[in-house]
Design a protein around this motif. Structure first.
Motif, short mmCIF file in Angstrom:
data_model
loop_
_atom_site.label_atom_id
_atom_site.label_comp_id
_atom_site.label_asym_id
_atom_site.label_seq_id
_atom_site.Cartn_x
_atom_site.Cartn_y
_atom_site.Cartn_z
N ALA A 217 -2.44 -19.90 -21.51
CA ALA A 217 -1.64 -18.91 -20.78
C ALA A 217 -0.34 -18.69 -21.55
CB ALA A 217 -1.35 -19.38 -19.36
N THR A 218 0.33 -17.60 -21.24
CA THR A 218 1.64 -17.32 -21.84
C THR A 218 2.66 -18.32 -21.30
OG1 THR A 218 2.27 -15.79 -20.09
CG2 THR A 218 1.09 -14.85 -22.00
N ASP B 71 4.99 -17.84 -19.33
CA ASP B 71 5.20 -17.58 -17.90
C ASP B 71 3.88 -17.52 -17.12
OD1 ASP B 71 4.42 -15.21 -19.07
OD2 ASP B 71 5.86 -13.97 -17.99
N HIS B 72 2.85 -18.17 -17.65
CA HIS B 72 1.56 -18.38 -17.00
C HIS B 72 0.73 -17.10 -16.82
CE1 HIS B 72 2.70 -22.52 -16.23
NE2 HIS B 72 3.87 -22.05 -15.83
N ARG B 73 0.93 -16.10 -17.64
CA ARG B 73 0.14 -14.87 -17.56
C ARG B 73 -1.16 -15.01 -18.36
NH1 ARG B 73 4.27 -11.93 -19.76
NH2 ARG B 73 2.70 -10.76 -20.88
N ASP C 260 -3.03 -11.95 -19.14
CA ASP C 260 -3.42 -10.60 -19.52
C ASP C 260 -4.12 -10.56 -20.87
OD1 ASP C 260 -0.85 -11.34 -20.39
OD2 ASP C 260 -0.24 -9.26 -20.66
N TRP D 278 -1.62 -18.81 -9.64
CA TRP D 278 -2.07 -17.63 -10.37
C TRP D 278 -3.21 -16.93 -9.62
CZ3 TRP D 278 -6.31 -15.35 -12.37
CH2 TRP D 278 -6.10 -14.26 -13.22
N ASP E 34 -1.71 -15.22 -6.54
CA ASP E 34 -0.83 -14.10 -6.87
C ASP E 34 -1.56 -12.91 -7.48
OD1 ASP E 34 1.31 -15.55 -5.94
OD2 ASP E 34 2.11 -16.04 -7.93
N ASN E 35 -2.61 -13.17 -8.23
CA ASN E 35 -3.29 -12.10 -8.95
C ASN E 35 -4.50 -11.53 -8.22
OD1 ASN E 35 -1.98 -11.71 -11.77
ND2 ASN E 35 -1.87 -13.88 -11.29
#
Length: 177
Positions: free
Chosen positions: A17-18, A20-22, A24, A58, A61-62
Motif C-alpha cells: 500500500a502507499t 497513506d494506505h491507499r 489505487d 480500508w 472506508d472503501n
C-alpha cells in the motif's frame, strides 16, 4: 493441519500500500480471479481470516455500501475501537497474542486454511511465532518508492510455484523453518 497463508499483492519494489494506505495502484490492474494462483481458487480453501486494523479500516472506508465480503470468521488485530458495520458477519476484534488467536482460528476453520489478509507487519508476527506456512504474492508492474512493506522483517522462503496472471507475476513461497 490447515496451512496459514499470507496471500497478497505487492508492487515490484515491495509495497502492499502507499504510505497513506491507499491501493489505487492495485485496483487498476488486470487480473483473472479464476486464472493461475487466482483469488477464486484460493478463497475456496479458506476457513478463517486475520487482518490488521489498517486493512479492516480500508475495507470499511472503501466499500461503505458493500456487505462484508467474507463468509468465514475474521479476526481483526486492533487496539482501536471500531463501530461495527459488518451486519451479522463473524468479525472478532482482538488484542490477544498471535499464538492464542491462531489456535482459535484453526479450530474455527474446521480443517481449511487460514488467510493472513494483511498487512505485512501482522504476517511477520505470525512468522515470528513459526505460524506462517506460505506467502503467495502477486507482483504488480509498478513501483511506489515508499509505502507499507510486504514483510518488514527477514523471513526465509523457498519458491514453490511461479505463474503469470494478467499483469501480475505470481509467486508462491514456502516458509523455511
Amino acid at each position: 493441519m490447515p496451512r496459514t497463508v499470507y496471500y497478497t499483492a505487492t508492487t515490484l519494489d515491495g509495497f502492499i500500500a502507499t504510505p497513506d494506505h491507499r491501493l489505487d495502484w492495485l485496483l487498476t490492474r488486470q487480473v483473472d480471479n479464476d486464472g493461475p494462483m487466482g483469488y477464486d481458487t484460493f478463497i475456496a480453501d479458506i476457513g478463517a481470516i486475520a487482518m490488521g486494523a489498517n486493512t479492516y479500516r480500508w475495507i470499511l472506508d472503501n466499500h461503505p455500501d458493500m456487505e462484508w465480503p467474507y463468509s468465514m470468521p475474521a479476526w481483526v488485530f486492533t487496539h482501536r475501537d471500531f463501530d461495527p458495520r459488518t451486519d451479522g458477519a463473524d468479525v472478532r476484534y482482538t488484542q490477544q497474542p498471535i499464538t492464542v488467536v491462531h489456535k482459535e482460528m484453526t479450530e474455527a476453520a474446521a480443517g481449511k486454511s487460514l488467510w493472513i489478509v494483511g498487512g505485512g507487519e501482522l504476517a511477520g508476527q505470525f512468522a515470528d511465532h513459526g505460524l506462517l506456512d506460505e506467502v503467495c504474492v502477486s507482483i504488480a508492474p509498478i513501483t511506489l518508492g515508499a509505502g507499507q512493506p510486504l514483510l518488514p522483517r527477514r523471513v526465509e522462503m523457498k519458491l514453490t510455484e511461479l505463474a503469470q496472471n494478467g499483469e501480475f507475476a505470481c509467486a508462491r513461497y514456502a516458509i523455511v523453518r
